[in-house]
Design an enzyme around this catalytic site. Structure first.
Site, PDB file in Angstrom:
ATOM      1  N   TYR A 144       0.826  -1.212   0.000  1.00 25.55           N
ATOM      2  CA  TYR A 144       0.000   0.000   0.000  1.00 25.55           C
ATOM      3  C   TYR A 144       0.862   1.265   0.000  1.00 25.55           C
ATOM      4  CZ  TYR A 144      -3.948  -3.056   1.202  1.00 25.55           C
ATOM      5  OH  TYR A 144      -4.909  -4.042   1.209  1.00 25.55           O
ATOM      6  N   LYS A 193       3.263 -15.623   2.184  1.00 28.37           N
ATOM      7  CA  LYS A 193       3.171 -16.356   0.921  1.00 28.37           C
ATOM      8  C   LYS A 193       4.609 -16.670   0.514  1.00 28.37           C
ATOM      9  CE  LYS A 193       0.624 -17.925  -2.480  1.00 28.37           C
ATOM     10  NZ  LYS A 193      -0.219 -19.115  -2.318  1.00 28.37           N
ATOM     11  N   ASP A 225      -3.367 -18.314   1.620  1.00 30.29           N
ATOM     12  CA  ASP A 225      -4.537 -18.995   1.054  1.00 30.29           C
ATOM     13  C   ASP A 225      -5.029 -20.080   2.017  1.00 30.29           C
ATOM     14  OD1 ASP A 225      -2.036 -20.009   0.472  1.00 30.29           O
ATOM     15  OD2 ASP A 225      -2.609 -20.920  -1.426  1.00 30.29           O
ATOM     16  N   ASP A 249      -5.234  -6.840   5.961  1.00 29.75           N
ATOM     17  CA  ASP A 249      -6.442  -6.124   5.558  1.00 29.75           C
ATOM     18  C   ASP A 249      -7.550  -7.143   5.285  1.00 29.75           C
ATOM     19  OD1 ASP A 249      -8.125  -4.169   4.707  1.00 29.75           O
ATOM     20  OD2 ASP A 249      -6.990  -3.590   2.933  1.00 29.75           O
ATOM     21  N   ASP A 253     -10.680  -8.694   8.133  1.00 36.98           N
ATOM     22  CA  ASP A 253     -12.098  -8.571   7.775  1.00 36.98           C
ATOM     23  C   ASP A 253     -12.776  -9.933   7.805  1.00 36.98           C
ATOM     24  OD1 ASP A 253     -12.207  -5.877   7.501  1.00 36.98           O
ATOM     25  OD2 ASP A 253     -12.913  -5.881   5.425  1.00 36.98           O
TER      26      ASP A 253
END
Ligand code: NAD
Length: 360
Positions: A144, A193, A225, A249, A253
């Site tokens: 980001y 990852k 994942d 992020d 959620d």
């Protein structure tokens, strides 16, 4: 007995309603335990734009810098959606607050209270009696904030965003997670990852090094994942999750949705010292603003996080959490978590009931 200065930014929509109740809870804790909380109220978000032409006036930012912590409601609304991103409440105020105040660690608990376990979209035999996960998300680095832009690629014009993490940035967030785990069930799951990304390989290396200083803490590494799957399949596996900005992020959620009640979840964004900004995870909910039906519990529990993480007032924080549990156990609900066998109350009544439970 202490004196603590708190910058209070109520913001837009339901922000003023829920923060007002949280302030009443803090005043009550102050009286009960002989602390003084000094509130410095300032405008932020759309209301600040209307008054000053900017969603984060210097006066507001300076008040935050001169305080021991910040209590924030929520910002934004359709009225300000047309503004360029530098003036929009969510980007112009929130992102700027996070970077200006050096808030690099985002702590988001996803807790299912026993009394609310029917609210979860996950079957009750998977959830069990209680669920308590803490997501620790890196907040000021990664993709980001990395280099971004457009360039000529193999198939013509392409866009790119760079995920870059320094050893320093990884280490400080991972230490936060291990320190938090030491006060909980001593289990850290690091999400990356590392089978594909260099930045994740470095992440995993640093996590493994930091873990050596915490022999009591169990560590597991998970690809993002797989973690997304395991959160649904076996959420009880998790205690503390630590991960990068973008993975956090998404995962935070997902974890919050497992609880089924957006109006219940607090968050803390912490700087290097004890300074922090505390806010509910929900937005300004313009659809229910001004109706005295918003659930103030997320904001009230955010004040408990403030007492714990910024002021080290553990007993006082526990008192707030216990009071919330008592009120829920007694069957009181705001409309968002109401069902037939419970008693419906409004924002103000819910705040008052929690204050009364603290005083008992
Ligand atoms: P939202 O979280 O405001 O609302 C989503 C849904 O949940 C709505 O139906 C709302 O009524 C309900 N809800 C949220 N909080 C509740 C509470 N305390 N009690 C009862 N019900 C509650 O998300 P949204 O509708 O996508 O966004 C509304 C505005 O808030 C937008 O302008 C958005 O950009 C902004 N926003 C701000 C923040 C923030 O300030 N941190 C975070 C998310 C969204």
């Amino acid at each position: 007995m202490g004196t603590y200065k708190i910058a209070v930014l109520k913001g837009d929509g339901i922000g003023p309603e829920v923060v007002t109740e949280a302030m009443e809870v803090l005043k009550c804790i102050g009286n009960k335990y002989h602390h003084t909380f000094l509130f410095d109220e300032k405008l932020v978000g759309g209301c600040a734009y209307d008054a000053y032409g900017t969603p984060l006036p210097d006066e507001t930012l300076n008040a935050c810098k001169n305080s021991d912590s910040v209590l924030l409601g929520a910002v934004g609304g359709a009225k300000w959606d047309h503004l360029p991103s530098s003036l929009r409440p969510e980007t112009g105020a929130l992102l700027k607050l996070r970077s200006s105040l050096g808030l690099y660690a985002n702590l988001r608990p996803a807790i299912i209270h026993k009394a609310l376990k029917d609210a979860s979209p996950i079957r009750s035999e998977i959830i069990g009696d209680h669920l308590d996960i803490l997501v620790v998300r890196e907040l000021t680095g990664g993709i980001y904030f990395g280099e971004k832009g457009y360039r000529e690629g193999r198939y013509g014009k392409e866009a790119y965003d760079v995920e870059a993490y320094s050893e320093y940035e990884i280490k400080r967030i991972v230490i936060q997670a291990f320190e938090a785990a030491m006060k909980r069930n001593k289990h850290v799951s690091s999400i990356d990852k590392a089978n594909v990304l260099e930045s994740s390989k470095l992440w995993r290396k640093i996590v493994t090094e930091v873990a050596e200083n915490y022999p009591e803490v169990t560590l597991d590494h998970m690809y993002v994942d797989n973690a997304a799957m395991q959160l649904i399949r076996d959420p009880k596996h998790f205690d503390v999750i630590v991960t990068s900005n973008i993975f956090g992020d998404i995962i935070s959620d997902e974890a919050s949705q497992i609880t089924g009640s957006i109006g219940m979840l607090p968050s803390a964004s912490l700087a290097q010292d004890a300074f922090g900004m505390y806010e509910p995870i929900h937005g300004s909910a313009p659809d229910i603003a001004g109706k005295n039906i918003a659930n103030p519990i997320a904001t009230i529990l955010s004040t408990a996080m403030m007492l714990k993480f910024s002021f080290g007032l553990m007993q006082e924080a526990q008192t707030i959490e216990d009071a919330v549990t008592k009120v829920l156990d007694a069957g009181y609900r705001t409309p968002d978590i109401y069902h037939e066998e419970t008693t419906k109350v409004g924002t103000k009544e819910m705040g008052k009931l929690i204050v009364e439970a603290i005083l008992k």
